[in-house]
Structure formats: structure tokens, C-alpha cells
Write an enzyme that holds these catalytic residues in place. Structure first.
Site, PDB file in Angstrom:
ATOM      1  N   ALA A 154      10.168  18.076  63.177  1.00  0.00           N
ATOM      2  CA  ALA A 154       9.569  16.914  62.521  1.00  0.00           C
ATOM      3  C   ALA A 154       8.997  15.948  63.562  1.00  0.00           C
ATOM      4  O   ALA A 154       8.291  16.369  64.470  1.00  0.00           O
ATOM      5  CB  ALA A 154      10.581  16.242  61.601  1.00  0.00           C
ATOM      6  N   CYS A 155       9.316  14.659  63.455  1.00  0.00           N
ATOM      7  CA  CYS A 155       8.701  13.674  64.346  1.00  0.00           C
ATOM      8  C   CYS A 155       9.246  13.712  65.770  1.00  0.00           C
ATOM      9  O   CYS A 155       8.742  12.997  66.643  1.00  0.00           O
ATOM     10  CB  CYS A 155       8.854  12.264  63.759  1.00  0.00           C
ATOM     11  SG  CYS A 155       7.809  11.986  62.317  1.00  0.00           S
ATOM     12  N   SER A 156      10.250  14.526  66.011  1.00  0.00           N
ATOM     13  CA  SER A 156      10.747  14.721  67.378  1.00  0.00           C
ATOM     14  C   SER A 156      10.223  16.011  67.994  1.00  0.00           C
ATOM     15  O   SER A 156      10.704  16.440  69.048  1.00  0.00           O
ATOM     16  CB  SER A 156      12.280  14.724  67.395  1.00  0.00           C
ATOM     17  OG  SER A 156      12.794  13.436  67.133  1.00  0.00           O
TER      18      SER A 156
END
Length: 372
Positions: A154-156
Site C-alpha cells: 500500500a502506501c509504504s
């Protein structure tokens, strides 16, 4: 073995949507929906949709605009989905294409030829297909060697992939590893949802990870990286290949991004700040050693509180630069865009933090120091 970030690259789409344009489109949809369902709303069978506003968006997120692959159809009340035609198999895929643009920038900045790359990792919040891997397509389009694979946190995604790339180089499997992060996030954005319609923008970044002894002057030595995950349903996207097996649910809103924003805010701020402080302590560093923090670009209020908890005071714009006002939330690319744009003024020996956080929950922390 010492590992360094040699260079970065950034692809920015040519079109931009302002908050004013987004609000005008969304509110037109709200007016039409409420008119079409006036009887049910009057009877209490349906709740009316509430309008949005520029003030609400900026106060809630700090976002003022976002770059997008396709603007007209995204704002068209009849559609409100980007118009991105499917490409034939013989043509390079869209995610590979934007990755290559960003990658070539990074290679040029590092003075590196594509055939010197030994590994390619494509990591982003949503991949446009399961296989063949976008990374292998990028490897082929560039003319790189070695191997490639895709991953998703995801956003990481970018920071986790950077740790993977550093481990690959440290293990001797590659001298130069390329991370690409093509975040074409408007494709899974619900433009008809008041709570999320303003969040995302499109972008792609590339990061070249190498042995420090072959990295160019002015590269960034990786002092340490730390990744952590903790399961949460508060940010979720249920789109996947099994959707076709349950067609009655296939087009439901949960097949796009859904989130419980207040819960995310309350839970992620302490989680991230604690991990950053732990990471600093593990490397025997103090918060005051940080010249700059390139934080995930999702929400300005969240970043302000995280920086304050880490530093013990409010951070300046120089200490914690923002790009989300211009780019919106670009998922895994956000912290790398901030790093790409706001690092050249720092001096050899200066230390900084690249940190991402998002669905999972996932948190990636990379501490760096500018080399001579």
C-alpha cells in the site's frame, strides 16, 4: 557493506485538477442524486448526499490540487472515472511506461547505464495486472539485466521496496538495484464519495539503490531501515480476481478505496511516531540529529502531529516539507517526491528520515545521511 541512494526520478502527469474543479463536479453529482431520489429522501428511506467544499478539503487534508492521468472524464458527472483505454499486449503497459520515464531520470542523474542495473522492483499500492510482473516489463523496456519482481505494501510500498533493494545489494545479488513506484491511484478512487474523492493524485517515482563505493558524489548513505506492519481494516480495497466469482458484489463501493479516516488518524499518528523514535534510538541517534523529515504525503495535519511528537516541538516547512498540497496523496510515491524535490540544499553529513505509512497498517522508516 554500506548502501546508498544514488539518485531518484519523478514522473508528473500533464493534467491537474484543482479543489474548485473537483468540488464543482462532485456537488453537481450530489444535486442530481438528491433530485433523483427526492421521494426516498423525503420518506427517510435514503439519506441525502452532502455537498463538499474547497474549505472542507483543505482543512481536512491540506490538499489544494492533484496531478492526474486523465481529467475530463474524472470530472464528467455522467462518468466520474478516468478514461484510460486498455492497451494491446504488444504495447508497453501504462504503469511500465511511467516507471520507465522516472527510471531514466534516476539513471541519468546517477550517470548509470540501464545495462548496469542488476535488479528491478516495482512496488505500488495497486498493480494493473497480476502477471507478467510490471518490474520485468520495466527491466525489458530499459534494457536492464538481472531480475525483477512486483510487490505491494500500500502506501509504504516504496520504502519497503527500498529496504528489499538494499538487502539485495548488501547480500551481493546486485550492485545496482532500481525501485519503481508507479502510483496511478485515481483509477481506484471513488469520485462520488465525499470522504475520499479529493484524496489521490497520480505520479511515479524511481529510486536507484547501490553499493556506496560506486555511488556518485552527493548520494545518500542508508544508515538503517525499519519496516513494521500491524493489521487493520480501517483502510481497505477489496478489488481482486475473485470478484468475478461473486458478481452481485463486483461493483460495490468496497472495490475502490474505503477508509475510516478518524480511526486512521487516531491510530496511525502514535504508531508512526513511536516507530521513528525507536528507530532513532536503535541507531543511537537523537531527533535533533534530523535535519529533514520526508514524511508520507497523505494528510498535513497527520504529518504535523507526527513531526511534533518526534521533535518535541512543531516542525518548520524546511524540516518537514510538504508536496501533498500540489500533488495530493500519491500513495507510496509521496515521501519519495518530497525527498526528490527537497534535498539539494542539505550539506554532507546532514541526516534525514524518509518515512511512509498506510494501509496494513504499514510503516517504513529509512534513515539517511548525505555523503560528500
Amino acid at each position: 557493506m554500506t548502501i546508498a541512494i544514488s539518485a531518484t526520478g519523478l514522473y508528473t502527469p500533464p493534467e491537474k485538477i484543482t479543489n474548485a474543479e473537483l468540488v464543482a463536479s462532485y456537488n453537481a453529482y450530489v444535486d442530481r442524486y438528491n433530485a433523483e431520489h427526492a421521494a426516498e429522501i423525503e420518506a427517510g428511506a435514503l439519506p441525502p448526499l452532502l455537498p463538499s467544499s474547497e474549505e472542507f478539503i483543505e482543512k481536512a487534508s491540506g490538499i489544494k490540487s492533484r496531478y492526474v492521468l486523465e481529467k475530463q472524464s474524472s470530472l464528467d458527472v455522467e462518468r466520474m472515472v478516468p478514461d484510460i483505454p486498455e492497451r494491446p499486449n504488444e504495447q508497453i503497459s501504462l504503469q511500465a511506461e511511467v516507471s520507465v520515464i522516472a527510471a531514466k531520470q534516476a539513471l541519468q542523474a546517477a550517470g548509470r547505464a540501464a545495462n548496469e542495473i542488476d535488479a528491478v522492483i516495482c512496488s505500488c499500492s495497486s498493480l494493473q495486472r497480476p502477471y507478467p510482473a510490471i518490474a520485468i516489463e520495466v527491466q525489458n523496456a530499459l534494457g536492464a539485466g538481472g531480475f525483477g519482481y512486483d510487490m505491494n505494501v500500500a502506501c509504504s510500498s516504496a520504502t519497503f521496496a527500498m529496504q528489499n533493494a538494499a538487502d539485495i545489494v548488501r547480500g551481493g545479488h546486485a550492485a545496482s538495484a532500481l525501485v519503481v513506484n508507479p502510483e496511478l491511484t485515481t483509477g481506484h478512487l471513488n469520485f462520488r464519495d465525499r470522504e475520499t474523492h479529493f484524496i489521490f493524485g497520480d505520479a511515479a517515482v524511481a529510486v536507484l539503490i547501490e553499493r556506496a563505493d560506486i555511488a556518485p558524489p552527493g548520494s545518500w548513505v542508508i544508515l538503517g531501515s525499519k519496516c513494521q506492519t500491524k493489521f487493520s481494516n480501517n483502510i481497505r480495497n477489496n478489488f481482486g480476481f475473485l470478484n468475478r466469482c461473486a458478481p452481485e458484489w463486483r461493483d460495490m463501493p468496497d472495490k475502490l478505496i474505503t477508509q475510516q479516516g478518524r480511526k486512521v488518524f487516531k491510530e496511525v499518528v502514535p504508531l508512526v511516531s513511536d516507530i521513528i523514535l525507536d528507530h532513532l534510538a536503535e541507531l543511537e541517534l537523537k531527533p535533533s540529529d534530523l535535519k529533514r523529515m520526508w514524511l508520507h504525503q497523505a494528510n498535513s495535519n497527520m504529518n504535523r502531529l507526527i513531526a511534533e511528537r518526534v521533535l518535541g516541538r512543531e516542525a518548520t516547512q524546511e524540516e518537514s516539507p510538504t508536496v501533498l498540497d500540489e500533488y495530493g496523496n500519491t500513495a507510496g510515491a509521496g515521501s519519495i517526491i518530497a525527498f526528490h524535490k527537497y534535498r539539494d540544499d542539505l550539506q554532507p553529513g546532514d541526516k534525514g528520515l524518509i518515512c511512509s505509512f498506510g494501509a496494513g497498517y504499514s510503516v517504513g522508516s529509512i534513515l539517511v545521511q548525505k555523503a560528500a
